[in-house]
Design an enzyme around this catalytic site. Structure first.
Site, PDB file in Angstrom:
ATOM      1  CG  ASP A   1      53.187   8.753  21.053  1.00 38.52           C
ATOM      2  OD1 ASP A   1      52.482   7.830  21.506  1.00 38.52           O
ATOM      3  OD2 ASP A   1      54.399   8.624  20.795  1.00 38.52           O
TER       4      ASP A   1
ATOM      5  CD  GLN B   1      58.944   3.737  21.181  1.00 36.77           C
ATOM      6  OE1 GLN B   1      57.989   3.505  20.462  1.00 36.77           O
ATOM      7  NE2 GLN B   1      58.861   3.701  22.495  1.00 36.77           N
TER       8      GLN B   1
ATOM      9  CE  LYS C   1      54.467   1.869  20.668  1.00 33.96           C
ATOM     10  NZ  LYS C   1      55.242   3.016  21.140  1.00 33.96           N
TER      11      LYS C   1
END
Ligand code: NAD
Length: 293
Positions: free
Chosen positions: A120, A97, A53
């Site tokens: 997200d 994450q 990412k």
């Protein structure tokens, strides 16, 4: 099944990266978009996802910051970092994450991220906006990436029967909400670990999406002739021929299922790259909001 039936997630993601790079260059903004990545611990899959990412964000002209906290990090310490990034006007987007170590509360952590930086889309604020079909919602990257793959591959969803296997907050639930939205208009069934007659449910699907985390969950007998099959699963299985000692497979028994499908995604190279592309798209959207563009 021929190669035309394979949905190439790498190619679609690449074209999204190119579109974003062009859009970003055309903005003439005083600074670059900035995304902060937080990783807690050294889980090898998380290390590799965050690395990917970060490298894509930099390749398309964004800035990124990486914060790595030790495995034993407590909630207060993690909260303090999130709060400081929430308050930092030079940071547009934040990604924590998952999965987090057991002592940390994932739900509370996701909810702590300011909604306008929650690229997200896991906070209750953004999930609520998604339920309301509000265009300002940041939608979770994997489900939004799957929808984009379907659209760009010419898969019709309106009136079609979509079966999603898996009900997680990260994939199954938001994906079901998206597919049933006005505009996509699929008839959606969500199956999960307690579902009875999984094979029968799946065999009715025009679009079958597996997000389980178990190899060969979907076998050929579960798939209708001509269905579109999207494999979200990422499973590491031992492989002596590979230097790493493992190879990646999805949730679908690809070799047996592919000949029956109108379209199918491979693993790797299907849904995975789309997750990253949508993260970039969400980050650019957050930046534009912060810049008033
Ligand atoms: P999860 O463990 O949170 O959820 C798995 C779901 O599968 C659960 O809802 C459970 O009810 C269901 N399930 C488990 N066993 C089942 C069975 N035998 N039959 C039917 N349903 C069953 O996982 P998740 O976070 O949703 O991820 C699922 C998979 O997708 C994992 O392999 C993960 O690595 C992968 N994933 C890939 C991407 C990507 O970018 N490609 C992103 C997120 C997750």
């Amino acid at each position: 099944m021929n190669k035309d039936n394979l949905i190439d997630g790498n190619a679609v993601a690449k074209s999204i990266h190119e579109e974003l790079t062009r859009e970003l260059a055309g903005l003439n903004a005083p600074r670059k978009p900035c995304v902060a990545f937080i990783r807690v611990g050294e889980d090898p899959a998380s290390v590799s996802y965050v690395k990917k990412k970060q490298s894509v964000s930099e390749a398309i002209g964004m800035e990124s910051k990486l914060f790595v906290l030790p495995e034993e990090t407590g909630q207060e310490e993690l909260n303090a970092l999130i709060d400081s990034l929430n308050a930092d006007d030079s940071v547009d987007a934040m990604l924590i994450q998952a999965p987090l170590p057991k002592q940390l509360d994932e739900r509370a952590t996701f909810n702590r991220v300011r909604a306008d930086k929650d690229v997200d889309g896991f906070s209750s604020a953004n999930l609520g906006l998604l339920c309301q079909e509000n265009k300002n919602a940041f939608v979770a990257c994997t489900p939004a990436g799957i929808v984009e793959l379907l659209k760009r591959s010419g898969v019709q969803t309106a009136g079609k029967r979509a079966v999603v296997i898996g009900r997680s907050l990260i994939v199954g639930k938001p994906l079901a909400l998206l597919l049933m939205q006005k505009g996509l208009d699929a008839t959606v069934t969500v199956a999960h670990s307690k579902s009875e007659n999984l094979a029968e449910i799946c065999s009715q699907a025009d679009i079958l999406i597996a997000a389980v985390g178990r190899p060969k969950t979907v076998t050929a007998d579960m798939v209708k002739e001509g269905a579109c099959v999207i494999d979200v699963g990422i499973n590491r299985i031992p492989c002596a021929e590979k230097k790493s000692g493992y190879r990646l497979v999805g949730d679908v028994d690809f070799d047996a299922v592919a000949p029956k499908c109108s379209k199918i995604t491979p693993v790797p190279g299907g849904v995975g790259p789309m997750t990253v592309a949508i993260l970039m798209r969400n980050t650019l959207a957050a930046f534009k909001r912060h810049m008033g563009k």
